[in-house]
Design an enzyme around this catalytic site. Structure first.
Site, short mmCIF file in Angstrom:
data_model
loop_
_atom_site.label_atom_id
_atom_site.label_comp_id
_atom_site.label_asym_id
_atom_site.label_seq_id
_atom_site.Cartn_x
_atom_site.Cartn_y
_atom_site.Cartn_z
N SER A 69 4.61 -1.28 3.27
CA SER A 69 3.69 -2.38 3.86
C SER A 69 4.12 -3.76 3.44
O SER A 69 3.02 -4.59 2.90
CB SER A 69 2.36 -2.07 4.04
OG SER A 69 1.99 -1.30 4.88
N SER A 70 5.33 -3.93 3.32
CA SER A 70 5.63 -5.53 2.79
C SER A 70 5.12 -6.28 3.95
O SER A 70 4.72 -7.43 3.55
CB SER A 70 7.10 -5.48 2.65
OG SER A 70 7.77 -5.32 3.99
N GLY A 105 8.49 1.18 3.67
CA GLY A 105 7.05 1.99 3.92
C GLY A 105 6.03 1.61 3.04
O GLY A 105 5.12 2.38 2.97
N ASP A 122 -2.57 -0.40 7.93
CA ASP A 122 -1.81 -1.35 6.69
C ASP A 122 -2.70 -2.52 6.55
O ASP A 122 -3.02 -2.63 5.08
CB ASP A 122 -0.37 -1.76 6.89
CG ASP A 122 0.35 -0.46 7.19
OD1 ASP A 122 -0.14 0.84 6.91
OD2 ASP A 122 1.62 -0.43 7.92
N TYR A 175 9.17 4.28 16.37
CA TYR A 175 7.83 3.99 16.15
C TYR A 175 7.04 3.96 17.42
O TYR A 175 6.20 4.59 17.79
CB TYR A 175 7.37 2.84 15.24
CG TYR A 175 5.78 2.82 14.94
CD1 TYR A 175 5.33 3.39 13.94
CD2 TYR A 175 5.15 1.94 15.67
CE1 TYR A 175 4.00 3.45 13.74
CE2 TYR A 175 3.78 1.95 15.40
CZ TYR A 175 3.13 2.61 14.18
OH TYR A 175 2.01 2.50 13.84
N ARG A 182 0.84 -1.29 -0.21
CA ARG A 182 -0.18 -0.02 0.23
C ARG A 182 0.67 1.22 0.09
O ARG A 182 1.95 1.22 0.22
CB ARG A 182 -1.03 0.01 1.12
CG ARG A 182 -0.45 0.20 2.39
CD ARG A 182 -0.24 1.78 3.08
NE ARG A 182 0.34 1.67 4.42
CZ ARG A 182 1.70 2.10 4.32
NH1 ARG A 182 2.30 2.07 3.28
NH2 ARG A 182 2.29 2.30 5.43
N GLY A 219 11.27 -2.61 4.28
CA GLY A 219 11.65 -1.33 4.84
C GLY A 219 11.53 -0.30 4.06
O GLY A 219 12.18 0.68 4.14
C1 GLA Z 1 3.41 2.06 9.92
C2 GLA Z 1 2.40 1.30 10.84
C3 GLA Z 1 0.68 1.90 10.63
C4 GLA Z 1 1.02 3.55 10.68
C5 GLA Z 1 1.75 4.04 10.02
C6 GLA Z 1 1.92 5.36 10.01
O1 GLA Z 1 2.91 1.83 8.42
O2 GLA Z 1 2.18 -0.11 10.59
O3 GLA Z 1 -0.20 1.46 11.49
O4 GLA Z 1 0.89 3.69 11.98
O5 GLA Z 1 3.14 3.40 10.11
O6 GLA Z 1 0.91 6.31 9.56
#
Ligand code: GLA
Length: 348
Positions: free
Chosen positions: A115-116, A113, A156, A205, A12, A111
């Site tokens: 959503s692997s 960002g 995600d 995070y 995504r 890695g």
């Molecule tokens: C990661 C987390 C999500 C969200 C984003 C930031 O992708 O998995 O849940 O918090 O960071 O928006």
């Protein structure tokens, strides 16, 4: 023995609304064509053997191992190799009645960002369970991430399961209601990987999640709080964090409306504001991400750009006029992405 099962989990990209999901705010992500293909071949083995083309390794996960709802969950968060933690957690939660082999092949760079991990998790949910609805699938995958030691929000897996072709989804995390936002055809979405990898486990995070929780104890869930309430936060650091979440949810709402009405210049400007807020108030950007955003926004036909996802590295997303960016002129790995169906929509 039941038949071989196959599923594709999309990655995504989040157009706007980061660090809002664990704060009951809003986000506007879309599922993309990069994705994880999973094949589950059942056998009468008491193990699930997992092989991934991304790693030169096979791992064997016993069914009903510690970490399943019947055992100490803490084992999952320290399991080696680290890439197998989420998979072991999904297996522990789904409790398939038989073993077999899971083969994973993914085009989502780890890695980055994009959503692997949610791409893999939603595809596993497809092959291992009969969960029907996107929210149900997303809750399961989020619980698995938590068992694996990462305190992620639900954005995600929810978009990877519930995404719709040609649309971004405006997600309200206070209710998990989603609204489809058709993406104007006179627009392209470009993703550029900064090449600076991050893992959520090793990034700040969890610290951000904790800071938001502290602020919420004073002014309530940040995604629902007003800008006026910020003055009740005495700690300047918590005030900045909260200001990001509150203003980000407002920008996300405005961006969804602007895109829905074809006001693409306004949508792009909101993305740039979002980046600045993530950089200065939430402090999750990096020099490399800032430099990329600046360089992209300086090119003709680029309407806006911002870091996307958790930050601390990873990728940048840009909205452009069609054909504005020649990807061969971008030194980093870059993709022109389109909104695709998530796992649940594919099934229908
Ligand atoms: C990661 C987390 C999500 C969200 C984003 C930031 O992708 O998995 O849940 O918090 O960071 O928006």
């Amino acid at each position: 023995m039941s038949k071989v099962r196959r599923a594709r989990g999309p990655g995504r990209v989040n157009l706007i609304g980061d660090h809002t999901d664990y704060n009951e705010g809003l986000a506007l992500p879309m599922a993309i064509g990069l994705g994880a293909d999973i094949t589950f071949t059942p056998s009468d083995s008491p193990l699930i053997v997992v092989e991934s083309t991304a790693y030169d390794q096979r791992v064997a996960i016993p069914l009903g191992q510690p970490g399943s709802p019947h055992g100490p969950a803490s084992d999952l968060a320290t399991r080696e190799p680290a890439w197998s933690r989420l998979i072991a957690a999904m297996i522990a939660l789904c409790r398939p009645p038989f073993g077999g082999t899971i083969h994973i092949q993914s085009t989502v760079p780890a890695g980055s960002g994009l959503s692997s991990s949610a791409a893999v998790a939603v595809a596993l949910a497809e092959v291992l369970t009969s969960r029907r609805e996107a929210v149900e699938v997303a809750r399961l995958c989020q619980e698995a991430e938590h068992l694996a030691g990462v305190p992620v929000g639900i954005m995600d897996p929810l978009i990877c399961a519930g995404g719709r072709e040609g649309h971004a989804l405006l997600i309200d995390f206070s209710t998990l209601a989603t609204q489809e936002v058709a993406l104007p055809s006179e627009l392209e979405v470009i993703v550029v990987d900064s090449g600076q990898p991050r893992t959520l486990g090793a990034s700040g995070y969890a610290t951000r999640v904790a800071e938001c929780r502290s602020a919420a104890r004073v002014i309530g869930p940040l995604g629902l709080a007003s800008e006026e309430s910020l003055s009740s936060l005495v700690d300047p650091l918590l005030r900045k964090r909260a200001r990001h979440v509150i203003t980000e949810s407002r920008r996300t709402q405005e961006c969804a409306v602007a895109l829905g009405e074809g006001r693409v210049v306004e949508a792009g400007a909101l993305m740039v504001e979002s980046h600045l807020s993530l950089a200065h108030d939430f402090e999750v950007s990096t020099d490399r991400l800032d430099g990329l955003v600046e360089a992209l926004v300086g090119r003709p036909g680029v309407l806006g750009a911002r870091m996307t996802g958790a930050g601390f590295g990873g990728a940048v997303v840009a909205l452009t006029r069609p054909g504005a960016l020649d990807l061969s002129t971008i030194p980093e790995a870059a993709w022109r992405v389109e909104a695709v169906d998530g796992t649940v929509a594919v099934r229908r």
